[in-house]
Design an enzyme around this catalytic site. Structure first.
Site, PDB file in Angstrom:
ATOM      1  N   ILE A   1       0.892  -1.171   0.000  1.00 42.27           N
ATOM      2  CA  ILE A   1       0.000   0.000   0.000  1.00 42.27           C
ATOM      3  C   ILE A   1       0.928   1.219   0.000  1.00 42.27           C
ATOM      4  O   ILE A   1       1.852   1.305   0.803  1.00 42.27           O
ATOM      5  CB  ILE A   1      -0.991  -0.073   1.193  1.00 42.27           C
ATOM      6  N   SER A   2       0.742   2.124  -0.941  1.00 38.09           N
ATOM      7  CA  SER A   2       1.652   3.264  -1.118  1.00 38.09           C
ATOM      8  C   SER A   2       1.625   4.191   0.082  1.00 38.09           C
ATOM      9  O   SER A   2       0.659   4.220   0.845  1.00 38.09           O
ATOM     10  CB  SER A   2       1.254   4.097  -2.342  1.00 38.09           C
ATOM     11  N   GLN A   3       2.677   4.992   0.208  1.00 38.70           N
ATOM     12  CA  GLN A   3       2.721   5.962   1.295  1.00 38.70           C
ATOM     13  C   GLN A   3       1.600   6.989   1.117  1.00 38.70           C
ATOM     14  O   GLN A   3       1.265   7.349  -0.005  1.00 38.70           O
ATOM     15  CB  GLN A   3       4.085   6.653   1.391  1.00 38.70           C
TER      16      GLN A   3
END
Ligand code: SAH
Length: 202
Positions: free
Chosen positions: A52-54
Site C-alpha cells: 500500500i503506497s505511502q
C-alpha cells in the site's frame, strides 16, 4: 493522527480531497501488524507481495485525478481497498479490478462493511481495463505498466484523465498523467516512483 495527516496533505488544496482523507481511516485497510504505522509516510506490505503506497503519494495521485462528484472511475490494483475508498468518497461510481483472489476478497469485505455501495469489483487481469463498463471519466492504476497503457487510454471519455506509473520492472518508473483531448492523448511526467509491476494471470 490529525497532525500527521496535516503534514502528509501539505500541498493538497482541494477541500473535497482533504475531507475524503480525513474521513477514510487508513488503519481499517492496513494489516493488523502495521496498524500503528498506518499514517507513517512509507509503503506498507499487504499479502500476496503487494504494498500500500505511502499516504502522501496516495494524496498526490488522488488530487491529480481531479475527481468530480459525477465521475465514473476505473481503478487497476484494488490492493487493500484504501485508494478505492477515497475514490468512492469523491466520485459517483468506482470500478475496481484486482488480480489476487485473496486481496480482492478482503478489500471487497472491508469496503462493504464500511458501507460503500457505489463500487463494482472485478477479480481478474486489469491490464485490459474493463471494456464492458467503458468509457470512464477517470482511470487510476496503482500497479506499474511497462509501456504506455494504450488499452486503458482507449477506455477514457473525451477530456478524461488517466494516472498511472509507467516504466521497467527493475528500473525507475514515472508517474504519468494522460489526458484525452480532441487531437489525441497528451502526456505529462509527474514524478519518479517505485510501484509493483503489473502481472498476468498464471
Ligand atoms: N492501491 C492499493 C495498493 C495496490 S498495490 C491500496 O490502496 O492498497 C498493487 C495491486 O495491483 C496489488 O494488489 C496487485 O495484486 C495488483 N495487480 C497486479 N497485477 C494486476 C493486474 N494485472 N490486474 C489487476 N491488479 C493487479
Amino acid at each position: 493522527m490529525v497532525s500527521d495527516l496535516e503534514r502528509l496533505l501539505r500541498g493538497i488544496r482541494d477541500p473535497r480531497v482533504l475531507a475524503a482523507f480525513s474521513k477514510v481511516d487508513r488503519a481499517c485497510f492496513v494489516p493488523s501488524a502495521y496498524k500503528l504505522q498506518a499514517w507513517a509516510d512509507h509503503p506498507l506490505p499487504l499479502e500476496d507481495g503487494a504494498t500500500i503506497s505511502q499516504p502522501s503519494l496516495v494524496a498526490e495521485m488522488t488530487a491529480l485525478l481531479d475527481l468530480q462528484a459525477s465521475s465514473r472511475v476505473l481503478e487497476i490494483g484494488t490492493g487493500s481497498g484504501y485508494q478505492t475508498a477515497l475514490l468512492a468518497e469523491l466520485a459517483a461510481r468506482v470500478f475496481t479490478v484486482e488480480i489476487s483472489p485473496l486481496l480482492w476478497g478482503r478489500a471487497r469485505a472491508s469496503l462493504t462493511s464500511l458501507g460503500y455501495v457505489n463500487i463494482a469489483y472485478k477479480r481478474g487481469d486489469g491490464s485490459r481495463g474493463w471494456p464492458e463498463e467503458a468509457p470512464f471519466d477517470r482511470i487510476i492504476s496503482t500497479v506499474a505498466f511497462t509501456a504506455r497503457p494504450m488499452l486503458l487510454l482507449d477506455q477514457l471519455t473525451s477530456n478524461g484523465i488517466c494516472i498511472a506509473p509507467v516504466g521497467p520492472r527493475d528500473g525507475t518508473q514515472w508517474l504519468m498523467l494522460y489526458r484525452s483531448q480532441s487531437d489525441g492523448i497528451s502526456e505529462k511526467l509527474i514524478t519518479p516512483v517505485r510501484f509493483l509491476s503489473i502481472r498476468s494471470e498464471p
